[in-house]
Scaffold this motif. Sequence first.
Motif, PDB file in Angstrom:
ATOM      1  N   VAL A  38       0.841  -1.204   0.000  1.00 29.45           N
ATOM      2  CA  VAL A  38       0.000   0.000   0.000  1.00 29.45           C
ATOM      3  C   VAL A  38       0.869   1.243   0.000  1.00 29.45           C
ATOM      4  O   VAL A  38       0.651   2.183  -0.776  1.00 29.45           O
ATOM      5  CB  VAL A  38      -0.951   0.000   1.217  1.00 29.45           C
ATOM      6  N   SER A  39       1.877   1.269   0.875  1.00 27.51           N
ATOM      7  CA  SER A  39       2.775   2.429   0.948  1.00 27.51           C
ATOM      8  C   SER A  39       3.471   2.676  -0.381  1.00 27.51           C
ATOM      9  O   SER A  39       3.650   3.830  -0.809  1.00 27.51           O
ATOM     10  CB  SER A  39       3.814   2.220   2.054  1.00 27.51           C
ATOM     11  N   TYR A  40       3.855   1.602  -1.060  1.00 25.44           N
ATOM     12  CA  TYR A  40       4.535   1.732  -2.359  1.00 25.44           C
ATOM     13  C   TYR A  40       3.596   2.348  -3.393  1.00 25.44           C
ATOM     14  O   TYR A  40       3.986   3.235  -4.161  1.00 25.44           O
ATOM     15  CB  TYR A  40       5.030   0.366  -2.822  1.00 25.44           C
ATOM     16  N   GLN A  41       2.336   1.892  -3.410  1.00 27.44           N
ATOM     17  CA  GLN A  41       1.375   2.430  -4.370  1.00 27.44           C
ATOM     18  C   GLN A  41       1.058   3.902  -4.092  1.00 27.44           C
ATOM     19  O   GLN A  41       0.910   4.700  -5.019  1.00 27.44           O
ATOM     20  CB  GLN A  41       0.084   1.600  -4.341  1.00 27.44           C
ATOM     21  N   ILE A  42       0.982   4.246  -2.826  1.00 30.75           N
ATOM     22  CA  ILE A  42       0.739   5.650  -2.469  1.00 30.75           C
ATOM     23  C   ILE A  42       1.912   6.513  -2.924  1.00 30.75           C
ATOM     24  O   ILE A  42       1.731   7.625  -3.442  1.00 30.75           O
ATOM     25  CB  ILE A  42       0.516   5.807  -0.952  1.00 30.75           C
ATOM     26  N   LYS A  43       3.120   5.983  -2.769  1.00 28.88           N
ATOM     27  CA  LYS A  43       4.315   6.722  -3.214  1.00 28.88           C
ATOM     28  C   LYS A  43       4.274   6.940  -4.726  1.00 28.88           C
ATOM     29  O   LYS A  43       4.633   8.014  -5.229  1.00 28.88           O
ATOM     30  CB  LYS A  43       5.579   5.956  -2.821  1.00 28.88           C
ATOM     31  N   LEU A  44       3.809   5.925  -5.467  1.00 25.85           N
ATOM     32  CA  LEU A  44       3.709   6.052  -6.921  1.00 25.85           C
ATOM     33  C   LEU A  44       2.770   7.187  -7.315  1.00 25.85           C
ATOM     34  O   LEU A  44       3.088   7.999  -8.193  1.00 25.85           O
ATOM     35  CB  LEU A  44       3.222   4.743  -7.540  1.00 25.85           C
ATOM     36  N   ILE A  45       1.611   7.245  -6.685  1.00 26.40           N
ATOM     37  CA  ILE A  45       0.655   8.285  -7.057  1.00 26.40           C
ATOM     38  C   ILE A  45       1.153   9.652  -6.623  1.00 26.40           C
ATOM     39  O   ILE A  45       0.948  10.657  -7.310  1.00 26.40           O
ATOM     40  CB  ILE A  45      -0.750   7.971  -6.472  1.00 26.40           C
ATOM     41  N   GLU A  46       1.853   9.720  -5.490  1.00 28.86           N
ATOM     42  CA  GLU A  46       2.400  11.006  -5.038  1.00 28.86           C
ATOM     43  C   GLU A  46       3.477  11.502  -6.003  1.00 28.86           C
ATOM     44  O   GLU A  46       3.550  12.704  -6.298  1.00 28.86           O
ATOM     45  CB  GLU A  46       2.959  10.874  -3.629  1.00 28.86           C
ATOM     46  N   GLU A  47       4.288  10.584  -6.498  1.00 23.96           N
ATOM     47  CA  GLU A  47       5.300  10.975  -7.478  1.00 23.96           C
ATOM     48  C   GLU A  47       4.655  11.454  -8.770  1.00 23.96           C
ATOM     49  O   GLU A  47       5.121  12.393  -9.411  1.00 23.96           O
ATOM     50  CB  GLU A  47       6.234   9.795  -7.751  1.00 23.96           C
ATOM     51  N   ASN A  48       3.544  10.814  -9.163  1.00 23.25           N
ATOM     52  CA  ASN A  48       2.858  11.205 -10.382  1.00 23.25           C
ATOM     53  C   ASN A  48       2.190  12.572 -10.236  1.00 23.25           C
ATOM     54  O   ASN A  48       2.219  13.389 -11.152  1.00 23.25           O
ATOM     55  CB  ASN A  48       1.814  10.149 -10.746  1.00 23.25           C
ATOM     56  N   VAL A  49       1.593  12.814  -9.065  1.00 27.92           N
ATOM     57  CA  VAL A  49       0.937  14.090  -8.812  1.00 27.92           C
ATOM     58  C   VAL A  49       1.964  15.190  -8.570  1.00 27.92           C
ATOM     59  O   VAL A  49       1.762  16.352  -8.909  1.00 27.92           O
ATOM     60  CB  VAL A  49      -0.026  13.968  -7.609  1.00 27.92           C
ATOM     61  N   GLY A  50       3.076  14.798  -7.947  1.00 27.07           N
ATOM     62  CA  GLY A  50       4.104  15.780  -7.636  1.00 27.07           C
ATOM     63  C   GLY A  50       3.912  16.456  -6.304  1.00 27.07           C
ATOM     64  O   GLY A  50       4.553  17.475  -6.000  1.00 27.07           O
ATOM     65  N   GLU A  51       3.010  15.911  -5.492  1.00 26.74           N
ATOM     66  CA  GLU A  51       2.733  16.475  -4.170  1.00 26.74           C
ATOM     67  C   GLU A  51       2.467  15.333  -3.195  1.00 26.74           C
ATOM     68  O   GLU A  51       1.924  14.293  -3.590  1.00 26.74           O
ATOM     69  CB  GLU A  51       1.497  17.378  -4.206  1.00 26.74           C
ATOM     70  N   PRO A  52       2.827  15.491  -1.905  1.00 20.98           N
ATOM     71  CA  PRO A  52       2.437  14.479  -0.915  1.00 20.98           C
ATOM     72  C   PRO A  52       0.928  14.497  -0.713  1.00 20.98           C
ATOM     73  O   PRO A  52       0.300  15.569  -0.700  1.00 20.98           O
ATOM     74  CB  PRO A  52       3.174  14.915   0.358  1.00 20.98           C
ATOM     75  N   LEU A  53       0.340  13.337  -0.576  1.00 21.24           N
ATOM     76  CA  LEU A  53      -1.105  13.221  -0.383  1.00 21.24           C
ATOM     77  C   LEU A  53      -1.483  12.899   1.058  1.00 21.24           C
ATOM     78  O   LEU A  53      -2.634  13.122   1.462  1.00 21.24           O
ATOM     79  CB  LEU A  53      -1.663  12.140  -1.314  1.00 21.24           C
ATOM     80  N   PHE A  54      -0.523  12.374   1.805  1.00 24.42           N
ATOM     81  CA  PHE A  54      -0.751  12.045   3.208  1.00 24.42           C
ATOM     82  C   PHE A  54       0.375  12.614   4.064  1.00 24.42           C
ATOM     83  O   PHE A  54       1.528  12.666   3.626  1.00 24.42           O
ATOM     84  CB  PHE A  54      -0.801  10.527   3.432  1.00 24.42           C
ATOM     85  N   LEU A  55       0.024  13.010   5.273  1.00 30.96           N
ATOM     86  CA  LEU A  55       1.007  13.290   6.300  1.00 30.96           C
ATOM     87  C   LEU A  55       1.155  12.027   7.124  1.00 30.96           C
ATOM     88  O   LEU A  55       0.169  11.519   7.681  1.00 30.96           O
ATOM     89  CB  LEU A  55       0.559  14.459   7.189  1.00 30.96           C
ATOM     90  N   ARG A  56       2.370  11.464   7.197  1.00 28.16           N
ATOM     91  CA  ARG A  56       2.613  10.245   7.960  1.00 28.16           C
ATOM     92  C   ARG A  56       2.953  10.636   9.385  1.00 28.16           C
ATOM     93  O   ARG A  56       3.935  11.332   9.640  1.00 28.16           O
ATOM     94  CB  ARG A  56       3.766   9.433   7.380  1.00 28.16           C
ATOM     95  N   ARG A  57       2.123  10.196  10.320  1.00 32.24           N
ATOM     96  CA  ARG A  57       2.341  10.436  11.740  1.00 32.24           C
ATOM     97  C   ARG A  57       2.340   9.098  12.465  1.00 32.24           C
ATOM     98  O   ARG A  57       1.840   8.101  11.935  1.00 32.24           O
ATOM     99  CB  ARG A  57       1.245  11.353  12.295  1.00 32.24           C
ATOM    100  N   PRO A  58       2.892   9.043  13.680  1.00 32.29           N
ATOM    101  CA  PRO A  58       2.891   7.775  14.420  1.00 32.29           C
ATOM    102  C   PRO A  58       1.483   7.219  14.566  1.00 32.29           C
ATOM    103  O   PRO A  58       0.599   7.884  15.098  1.00 32.29           O
ATOM    104  CB  PRO A  58       3.493   8.151  15.775  1.00 32.29           C
ATOM    105  N   ARG A  59       1.261   6.033  14.025  1.00 33.29           N
ATOM    106  CA  ARG A  59      -0.016   5.319  14.115  1.00 33.29           C
ATOM    107  C   ARG A  59      -1.177   6.091  13.484  1.00 33.29           C
ATOM    108  O   ARG A  59      -2.332   5.869  13.816  1.00 33.29           O
ATOM    109  CB  ARG A  59      -0.348   5.001  15.578  1.00 33.29           C
ATOM    110  N   GLN A  60      -0.868   6.996  12.573  1.00 33.47           N
ATOM    111  CA  GLN A  60      -1.928   7.805  11.976  1.00 33.47           C
ATOM    112  C   GLN A  60      -1.483   8.380  10.642  1.00 33.47           C
ATOM    113  O   GLN A  60      -0.318   8.728  10.458  1.00 33.47           O
ATOM    114  CB  GLN A  60      -2.311   8.955  12.921  1.00 33.47           C
ATOM    115  N   ILE A  61      -2.409   8.453   9.703  1.00 35.01           N
ATOM    116  CA  ILE A  61      -2.165   9.168   8.455  1.00 35.01           C
ATOM    117  C   ILE A  61      -3.244  10.230   8.307  1.00 35.01           C
ATOM    118  O   ILE A  61      -4.392  10.027   8.712  1.00 35.01           O
ATOM    119  CB  ILE A  61      -2.166   8.236   7.225  1.00 35.01           C
TER     120      ILE A  61
END
Length: 302
Positions: A38-61
């Motif tokens: 899942v994390s890999y796929q999210i990274k792919l879409i973020e790279e395609n969009v050119g912007e982060p889509l999630f803020l990664r926090r401890p035990r939370q997105i």
Amino acid sequence: MKMSKQFPLNALRVFEAAARLGSFTKAGAELGMTQTAVSYQIKLIEENVGEPLFLRRPRQIVLTDVGQQLAPRVSEAFEMLQEAVSSARGDINTALQINSTPTFASQWLARNIGSFQLAHPNIAVRLSTTEKLIDLIAESSDIAIRAGVGVWPGLDSHPLMRSEFTPMLSPALAETVGGIHEPRDLLKLRIIDAADPWWRIWFTAAGVSDPDLEGRPTSRLGAQSFEARAAVASQGVAILTPDFYADDVALGRLYQPFELRCNDGRDYWLAYPHARRNTPKIRAFRDWILGELNPETSGVAK
């Protein structure tokens, strides 16, 4: 955003699930993927969009501003794709998941839903009931019928019915105290769910400022429809929405001793996710129920 053969459509599906569920782990469980995948796929879409889509926090997105803009549009797009494929295949089992308050479900929806099903035989209705507000974004329900003020983040809402209330009881019970002639006469009888705030609102409006409800039993039956059944059985006086019980009044099982009706600002509303407002099955139900209950707004919802 330019589409191409390399555009990560699979990653968009993963993003939609993660955004809806608020968790990479839950998204993975729903899609049959590991959290790493899942994390890999999210990274792919973020790279395609050119912007982060999630803020990664401890035990939370948490969705970023860009993610919040993208999520509802992606959700709506996948819903439309699913409906289109179902239509192309000639599916006759498109299911509409409706969540409703128990009283509205039993006293109105169950009695009238047949006309919707006759008009839309390809839509199978699935009904669940709860007094609690469910999260329509995260849950499987398509539509909710709620009591409230009609403002819920991320949802479109339309008024269905004004929720007025007044005391109602069986004629036989009224006869046990020589009839109900003034509001204070109600206090001679058992009050069903004396802790319900509707009682104090109604007694105050009726000019009874000291009904002494605190000293009465505070048992709760869980839904207005159950309280109505207790009132029909002469178990006490219930405070009810009389529009739901016209049949009981016509049959002499209940009566409304006073014309005074009150409202606490909470009415019945139809609600559904804004991102899915154009989904055919949601549009169909919305147009039908507004036509039945609120015809002046039927056909104007966008």
